[in-house]
Scaffold this motif. Structure first.
Motif, PDB file in Angstrom:
ATOM      1  N   LEU A   9       0.757  -1.221  -0.184  1.00  0.00           N
ATOM      2  CA  LEU A   9      -0.053  -0.161  -0.389  1.00  0.00           C
ATOM      3  C   LEU A   9       0.869   1.279  -0.274  1.00  0.00           C
ATOM      4  N   PRO A  10       0.394   2.206  -0.870  1.00  0.00           N
ATOM      5  CA  PRO A  10       1.385   3.673  -0.908  1.00  0.00           C
ATOM      6  C   PRO A  10       0.742   4.770   0.481  1.00  0.00           C
ATOM      7  N   GLY A  11       1.596   5.167   0.324  1.00  0.00           N
ATOM      8  CA  GLY A  11       1.614   6.152   2.373  1.00  0.00           C
ATOM      9  C   GLY A  11       2.257   6.194   3.029  1.00  0.00           C
ATOM     10  N   ASN A  12       2.402   6.526   4.075  1.00  0.00           N
ATOM     11  CA  ASN A  12       2.739   6.241   5.666  1.00  0.00           C
ATOM     12  C   ASN A  12       1.738   5.507   6.081  1.00  0.00           C
ATOM     13  N   ALA A  13       1.900   5.608   7.699  1.00  0.00           N
ATOM     14  CA  ALA A  13       1.107   4.168   8.261  1.00  0.00           C
ATOM     15  C   ALA A  13      -0.126   4.966   8.243  1.00  0.00           C
ATOM     16  N   TRP A  14      -0.647   6.337   8.475  1.00  0.00           N
ATOM     17  CA  TRP A  14      -2.017   6.775   8.813  1.00  0.00           C
ATOM     18  C   TRP A  14      -2.526   6.588   6.914  1.00  0.00           C
ATOM     19  N   VAL A  15      -2.034   6.818   6.332  1.00  0.00           N
ATOM     20  CA  VAL A  15      -2.750   6.520   4.933  1.00  0.00           C
ATOM     21  C   VAL A  15      -2.823   5.648   4.111  1.00  0.00           C
ATOM     22  N   ARG A  16      -1.401   4.725   5.130  1.00  0.00           N
ATOM     23  CA  ARG A  16      -2.140   2.807   4.611  1.00  0.00           C
ATOM     24  C   ARG A  16      -3.003   2.166   5.860  1.00  0.00           C
ATOM     25  N   ALA A  17      -3.260   2.615   6.788  1.00  0.00           N
ATOM     26  CA  ALA A  17      -4.749   2.268   7.266  1.00  0.00           C
ATOM     27  C   ALA A  17      -5.529   2.865   6.616  1.00  0.00           C
ATOM     28  N   VAL A  18      -5.799   3.766   6.765  1.00  0.00           N
ATOM     29  CA  VAL A  18      -7.490   4.088   5.997  1.00  0.00           C
ATOM     30  C   VAL A  18      -7.460   3.585   4.592  1.00  0.00           C
ATOM     31  N   LEU A  19      -7.053   2.622   3.259  1.00  0.00           N
ATOM     32  CA  LEU A  19      -6.732   2.902   2.680  1.00  0.00           C
ATOM     33  C   LEU A  19      -6.739   1.137   3.133  1.00  0.00           C
ATOM     34  N   SER A  20      -6.344   0.242   4.314  1.00  0.00           N
ATOM     35  CA  SER A  20      -6.454  -1.420   4.631  1.00  0.00           C
ATOM     36  C   SER A  20      -8.582  -1.382   5.197  1.00  0.00           C
ATOM     37  N   LEU A  21      -8.371  -0.063   6.175  1.00  0.00           N
ATOM     38  CA  LEU A  21      -9.684   0.226   6.266  1.00  0.00           C
ATOM     39  C   LEU A  21     -11.074   0.442   4.916  1.00  0.00           C
ATOM     40  N   ALA A  22     -11.014   0.640   4.600  1.00  0.00           N
ATOM     41  CA  ALA A  22     -11.515   1.022   2.506  1.00  0.00           C
ATOM     42  C   ALA A  22     -11.412  -0.589   2.088  1.00  0.00           C
ATOM     43  N   LEU A  23     -10.911  -1.056   2.076  1.00  0.00           N
ATOM     44  CA  LEU A  23     -10.106  -2.354   1.722  1.00  0.00           C
ATOM     45  C   LEU A  23     -10.643  -3.163   1.696  1.00  0.00           C
ATOM     46  N   VAL A  24     -11.334  -3.277   3.775  1.00  0.00           N
ATOM     47  CA  VAL A  24     -11.794  -4.226   4.311  1.00  0.00           C
ATOM     48  C   VAL A  24     -12.955  -3.693   4.578  1.00  0.00           C
ATOM     49  N   LEU A  25     -13.697  -2.678   4.352  1.00  0.00           N
ATOM     50  CA  LEU A  25     -15.074  -2.205   4.091  1.00  0.00           C
ATOM     51  C   LEU A  25     -15.315  -2.814   2.411  1.00  0.00           C
ATOM     52  N   MET A  26     -14.852  -2.712   1.815  1.00  0.00           N
ATOM     53  CA  MET A  26     -15.542  -2.801  -0.169  1.00  0.00           C
ATOM     54  C   MET A  26     -15.402  -4.292   0.079  1.00  0.00           C
ATOM     55  N   ALA A  27     -14.728  -5.211   1.299  1.00  0.00           N
ATOM     56  CA  ALA A  27     -14.919  -7.105   0.740  1.00  0.00           C
ATOM     57  C   ALA A  27     -15.477  -6.771   1.616  1.00  0.00           C
TER      58      ALA A  27
END
Length: 67
Positions: A9-27
């Motif tokens: 995932l791109p970005g720092n830890a906060w960006v990765r955390a937000v992207l991870s949450l978005a991926l989980v919500l999409m799943a």
């Protein structure tokens, strides 16, 4: 597997955390909107095999075994 996703995932830890949450919500969304409704008719949740006669026979058998 989760480490591989985190590293890619791109970005720092906060960006990765937000992207991870978005991926989980999409799943979760895809599962509830498409996968579960498709699979529901294939699952045996509505195939009930218990009826009144069988329940009465089970109760009588248990009472007889308890005496």
């Amino acid at each position: 597997m989760y480490g591989w996703i985190w590293r890619h995932l791109p970005g720092n830890a906060w960006v990765r955390a937000v992207l991870s949450l978005a991926l989980v919500l999409m799943a979760v969304y895809v599962l509830f909107q498409y996968v579960f409704p498709w699979a529901e008719p294939l699952l045996p949740f509505n195939d009930v095999t218990v009826d009144g006669a069988g329940a009465a026979a089970d109760t009588a058998a248990r009472e007889g075994a308890a005496r």
